[in-house]
Design a protein around this motif. Structure first.
Motif, PDB file in Angstrom:
ATOM      1  N   VAL A 250       0.847  -1.183   0.000  1.00 31.24           N
ATOM      2  CA  VAL A 250       0.000   0.000   0.000  1.00 31.24           C
ATOM      3  C   VAL A 250       0.881   1.231   0.000  1.00 31.24           C
ATOM      4  N   ALA A 251       0.520   2.267  -0.771  1.00 30.40           N
ATOM      5  CA  ALA A 251       1.245   3.543  -0.758  1.00 30.40           C
ATOM      6  C   ALA A 251       0.280   4.624  -0.319  1.00 30.40           C
ATOM      7  N   PHE A 252       0.757   5.554   0.504  1.00 31.17           N
ATOM      8  CA  PHE A 252      -0.088   6.612   1.042  1.00 31.17           C
ATOM      9  C   PHE A 252       0.297   7.957   0.447  1.00 31.17           C
ATOM     10  N   ALA A 253      -0.696   8.840   0.289  1.00 28.94           N
ATOM     11  CA  ALA A 253      -0.449  10.173  -0.293  1.00 28.94           C
ATOM     12  C   ALA A 253       0.338  11.047   0.663  1.00 28.94           C
ATOM     13  N   ASP A 254       1.087  11.990   0.097  1.00 26.99           N
ATOM     14  CA  ASP A 254       1.861  12.920   0.907  1.00 26.99           C
ATOM     15  C   ASP A 254       0.934  13.772   1.767  1.00 26.99           C
ATOM     16  N   SER A 255       1.421  14.164   2.937  1.00 21.91           N
ATOM     17  CA  SER A 255       0.684  15.053   3.839  1.00 21.91           C
ATOM     18  C   SER A 255       1.501  16.304   4.082  1.00 21.91           C
ATOM     19  N   GLU A 256       0.821  17.420   4.339  1.00 26.72           N
ATOM     20  CA  GLU A 256       1.517  18.668   4.640  1.00 26.72           C
ATOM     21  C   GLU A 256       1.563  18.932   6.131  1.00 26.72           C
ATOM     22  N   ALA A 257       1.245  17.935   6.974  1.00 25.96           N
ATOM     23  CA  ALA A 257       1.290  18.099   8.422  1.00 25.96           C
ATOM     24  C   ALA A 257       2.706  18.420   8.871  1.00 25.96           C
ATOM     25  N   THR A 258       2.796  19.197   9.956  1.00 24.89           N
ATOM     26  CA  THR A 258       4.119  19.594  10.462  1.00 24.89           C
ATOM     27  C   THR A 258       4.418  19.020  11.837  1.00 24.89           C
ATOM     28  N   SER A 259       3.377  18.579  12.581  1.00 31.83           N
ATOM     29  CA  SER A 259       3.653  18.057  13.926  1.00 31.83           C
ATOM     30  C   SER A 259       2.597  17.016  14.313  1.00 31.83           C
ATOM     31  N   VAL A 260       2.986  16.128  15.239  1.00 32.64           N
ATOM     32  CA  VAL A 260       2.074  15.132  15.804  1.00 32.64           C
ATOM     33  C   VAL A 260       2.417  14.974  17.284  1.00 32.64           C
ATOM     34  N   VAL A 261       1.369  14.808  18.108  1.00 31.20           N
ATOM     35  CA  VAL A 261       1.550  14.604  19.545  1.00 31.20           C
ATOM     36  C   VAL A 261       0.870  13.297  19.930  1.00 31.20           C
ATOM     37  N   MET A 262       1.646  12.376  20.528  1.00 32.75           N
ATOM     38  CA  MET A 262       1.135  11.087  20.982  1.00 32.75           C
ATOM     39  C   MET A 262       1.405  10.946  22.468  1.00 32.75           C
ATOM     40  N   THR A 263       0.615  10.070  23.119  1.00 37.83           N
ATOM     41  CA  THR A 263       0.800   9.809  24.547  1.00 37.83           C
ATOM     42  C   THR A 263       0.926   8.305  24.766  1.00 37.83           C
ATOM     43  N   LEU A 264       1.893   7.899  25.568  1.00 39.54           N
ATOM     44  CA  LEU A 264       2.096   6.485  25.845  1.00 39.54           C
ATOM     45  C   LEU A 264       0.814   5.852  26.378  1.00 39.54           C
ATOM     46  N   GLY A 265       0.419   4.706  25.799  1.00 40.20           N
ATOM     47  CA  GLY A 265      -0.745   3.960  26.257  1.00 40.20           C
ATOM     48  C   GLY A 265      -2.062   4.454  25.724  1.00 40.20           C
ATOM     49  N   GLU A 266      -2.075   5.509  24.920  1.00 42.86           N
ATOM     50  CA  GLU A 266      -3.326   6.050  24.391  1.00 42.86           C
ATOM     51  C   GLU A 266      -3.357   5.952  22.869  1.00 42.86           C
ATOM     52  N   LYS A 267      -4.532   5.529  22.325  1.00 46.29           N
ATOM     53  CA  LYS A 267      -4.683   5.423  20.883  1.00 46.29           C
ATOM     54  C   LYS A 267      -5.030   6.766  20.236  1.00 46.29           C
ATOM     55  N   ASN A 268      -5.532   7.698  21.023  1.00 45.84           N
ATOM     56  CA  ASN A 268      -5.822   9.027  20.490  1.00 45.84           C
ATOM     57  C   ASN A 268      -4.534   9.843  20.373  1.00 45.84           C
ATOM     58  N   TYR A 269      -4.425  10.614  19.294  1.00 46.98           N
ATOM     59  CA  TYR A 269      -3.265  11.473  19.091  1.00 46.98           C
ATOM     60  C   TYR A 269      -3.715  12.706  18.325  1.00 46.98           C
ATOM     61  N   TYR A 270      -2.791  13.656  18.126  1.00 42.71           N
ATOM     62  CA  TYR A 270      -3.139  14.936  17.493  1.00 42.71           C
ATOM     63  C   TYR A 270      -2.159  15.247  16.366  1.00 42.71           C
ATOM     64  N   VAL A 271      -2.727  15.608  15.220  1.00 43.44           N
ATOM     65  CA  VAL A 271      -1.929  16.055  14.075  1.00 43.44           C
ATOM     66  C   VAL A 271      -2.222  17.524  13.842  1.00 43.44           C
ATOM     67  N   ASP A 272      -1.206  18.379  14.053  1.00 45.64           N
ATOM     68  CA  ASP A 272      -1.410  19.833  13.977  1.00 45.64           C
ATOM     69  C   ASP A 272      -2.643  20.237  14.783  1.00 45.64           C
ATOM     70  N   GLU A 273      -2.772  19.643  16.013  1.00 44.95           N
ATOM     71  CA  GLU A 273      -3.831  19.935  16.977  1.00 44.95           C
ATOM     72  C   GLU A 273      -5.188  19.351  16.600  1.00 44.95           C
ATOM     73  N   ALA A 274      -5.282  18.600  15.492  1.00 43.03           N
ATOM     74  CA  ALA A 274      -6.529  17.920  15.119  1.00 43.03           C
ATOM     75  C   ALA A 274      -6.515  16.501  15.703  1.00 43.03           C
ATOM     76  N   ALA A 275      -7.604  16.099  16.382  1.00 48.20           N
ATOM     77  CA  ALA A 275      -7.665  14.805  17.055  1.00 48.20           C
ATOM     78  C   ALA A 275      -7.807  13.664  16.044  1.00 48.20           C
ATOM     79  N   CYS A 276      -7.050  12.567  16.278  1.00 46.53           N
ATOM     80  CA  CYS A 276      -7.103  11.378  15.424  1.00 46.53           C
ATOM     81  C   CYS A 276      -7.015  10.137  16.320  1.00 46.53           C
ATOM     82  N   SER A 277      -7.197   8.950  15.713  1.00 46.78           N
ATOM     83  CA  SER A 277      -7.091   7.702  16.460  1.00 46.78           C
ATOM     84  C   SER A 277      -6.306   6.690  15.634  1.00 46.78           C
ATOM     85  N   MET A 278      -5.530   5.827  16.317  1.00 46.10           N
ATOM     86  CA  MET A 278      -4.727   4.822  15.631  1.00 46.10           C
ATOM     87  C   MET A 278      -5.038   3.428  16.172  1.00 46.10           C
TER      88      MET A 278
END
Length: 570
Positions: A23-51
């Motif tokens: 699988v190949a994924f499209a390029d993103s223009e995001a500049t930062s990501v914030v993750m927390t140990l033990g949590e599936k929720n994270y933030y890309v440029d302050e937008a909430a996401c889940s993994m």
């Protein structure tokens, strides 16, 4: 390059979740990501996401999903099930291959070790964060109290700009205009901020080969390699130097006036008026050897203050200009015009201070209130420490509604305000000038009638008389006899001509570097470097028949006077 902080006793590893079909994924223009140990929720440029798989610690190493980072920062990812190899292609073209069976990877086909082996957990691949960050241009910070991991994408390394220019041809006649077509560019798309030409004259006036070179700087401070071309100037003469620059004027351009018999030219007369004011001049001792008061005097109304001093001690010093109210009523001091420069060498600070004074926006004076018994610093905005053998220079036009004492002092560790009363008056020396002089502003209206070369003489003591004044500290009368020059005088020439005339400033006393103002536009004299001989002259401007032009000039500290203004019809 290691861009990580080393955390105590454990390394940071990124867990990267992927689906195993290619699988190949499209390029993103995001500049930062914030993750927390033990949590599936994270933030890309302050937008909430889940993994699918949360970051975790495995055998003392922190881990994060691979698919997440590839999607966020634009890396293409693929998986070979039969070899167990994960392939990443970054947006800058770099390729990374991770062998999930062993602790090894290949960066653009170069083998490198990984901190820990890749893990497979719930259908996701886990690979070391430190390895990926070091090879994918990421900045990572870990907060031990919140267990947050902040990942930011760094900009790509700055590529230097490329200098280039094009000429219409390679062979030119003497005095033929040369047009340079600048084709410089920056591979990153950065703006070109500065250009430095070597030998890039508008025209040449001697036959031979000339090398012309250009270097450019981008907005991030990187300089290009020089780009050079060689041209040939033939024996053919299209225009002599004076004629060329009179028709294509460059203010301040230094020209050869060897063929002009300057001292044989007629001197021009004009109507001279002088404003009633005084100038306080502190240029003695020009090189001070100890702390103290260099000069002071009490005046009221419109006045000019000029200081020019070099540090002759072995320690850094400062020169202050103080206004002191010894009266019983508040005083208002207005600074109408100013020019400061230094610390540097004497000629450089004289040139720059004159330019800054003439360029000062006189529509924006500022006022200072001085209470009874108060001392204030006037030049506090330009008061860097003066290293040994360096010089500072300042010129101020001021006005006060009450008597104020203006004092120029040199100090080291002392406080210029609180320790002023303990300073001694430094003795004068005979070579240079200090004192209070009358009538330092000279206005002259001149009309050029005859169609032949002529000249105006400035600061020779004969055609243009020297200032007379008094050294208040000693009571002796002083005049510019030893240190020839009329430094501190502002000349304002209003010139009209019946013919087309080119004006040149020709130094007669020695090396010269100063400034002037032509119709309100300040410029350096000469535009580059120093005029060192009497055979040089700097172009001031052109007067068309019937035009009236205004030249302002102030003799620059550190340069030699007198000077002549040559008026050459053409």
């Amino acid at each position: 390059m290691n861009i990580f902080k080393r955390w105590s006793n454990w390394a940071l590893i990124w867990v990267l979740a992927i689906s195993f079909p290619g699988v190949a994924f499209a390029d993103s223009e995001a500049t930062s990501v914030v993750m927390t140990l033990g949590e599936k929720n994270y933030y890309v440029d302050e937008a909430a996401c889940s993994m699918q798989v949360a970051p975790s610690v495995h055998e003392g190493v922190t881990m994060v999903p691979l698919r997440v980072i590839s999607e966020i920062f634009g890396a293409d990812i693929s998986w070979e099930s039969y070899t167990g190899i994960i392939r990443l292609k970054l947006d800058d073209g770099q390729t990374i291959q991770i062998d999930t069976r062993i602790s090894k990877a290949f960066i653009d086909n170069t083998s490198t070790a990984i901190d820990a082996p890749t893990l497979i957990q719930d259908g996701s691949a886990l690979v070391p964060l430190r390895f990926l960050a070091q090879n994918m241009n990421y900045q990572v910070n870990y907060n031990t109290s919140t267990k947050e991991i902040r990942i930011e994408k760094l900009p790509p390394p700055n590529q230097p700009p490329v200098a280039s220019f094009k000429l219409a041809k390679e062979t030119f006649a003497q005095g033929e205009m040369i047009v340079y077509e600048d084709e410089s560019y920056d591979p990153d798309g950065d703006e070109i901020m500065e250009r430095k030409w070597e030998g890039g004259e508008n025209a040449f006036f001697q036959p031979g080969e000339y090398e012309i070179s250009l270097t450019v700087k981008d907005k991030r401070g990187a300089w290009s390699e020089p780009f050079s071309q060689v041209i040939e100037v033939t024996e053919e003469v299209a225009m002599d130097e004076l004629t060329y620059y009179f028709n294509n004027p460059v203010l301040g351009k230094s020209l050869d006036v060897t063929k002009i018999p300057v001292l044989s030219l007629d001197t021009l007369d004009g109507i001279v008026t002088q404003r009633k004011e005084s100038v306080i001049i502190s240029d003695c001792p020009e090189t001070f050897k100890r702390d103290g008061i260099l000069y002071q005097d009490e005046v009221i109304g419109d006045n000019r203050i000029l200081y020019h001093h070099a540090n002759g001690t072995s320690q850094p010093k400062k020169v202050y200009l103080l206004a002191i109210n010894n009266g019983s009523e508040p005083a208002t001091l207005t600074v109408k015009r100013q020019g400061m420069a230094g610390p540097s060498d004497p000629m450089r600070v004289g040139r720059l201070a004159a330019y800054n004074f003439l360029a000062y926006d006189q529509s924006k004076p500022y006022s200072l209130d001085v209470q009874p018994g108060e001392k204030i610093i006037i030049n506090k905005d330009n008061n860097s420490p003066i290293k040994p053998n360096q010089t500072v220079h300042g010129i101020f036009d001021v006005s006060s509604d009450s008597c104020l004492t203006f004092a120029i002092i040199a100090v080291g560790k002392q406080d210029p305000i609180n320790d002023f009363d303990q300073l001694i008056m430094l003795p004068r020396e005979e070579t240079h000038t200090r004192g209070t002089f009358e009538l330092p502003s000279r206005n002259m209206t001149v009309r050029i009638i005859d169609d032949k070369p002529s000249r105006l003489v400035i600061a020779d003591g004969k055609d243009d008389t020297f200032l007379y004044g008094k050294d208040i500290t000693s009571g002796r009368s002083v005049v510019y006899t030893r240190n020839v020059g009329n430094y501190g005088v502002v000349y304002n020439f209003v010139i009209e001509s019946d013919h087309r005339v080119g004006l040149l400033l020709n130094p007669r006393g020695g090396a010269f570097a100063g400034a002037g103002s032509w119709d309100g536009k300040p410029f350096y004299i000469p535009d580059d470097g120093v005029m060192k001989t009497k055979e040089e002259a700097a172009l001031i401007g052109i007067i068309e028949p019937g035009q009236q032009k205004v030249l302002q000039f102030i003799p620059p500290g550190g340069s030699y006077l007198p000077v002549n203004i040559l008026c050459i019809p053409f």
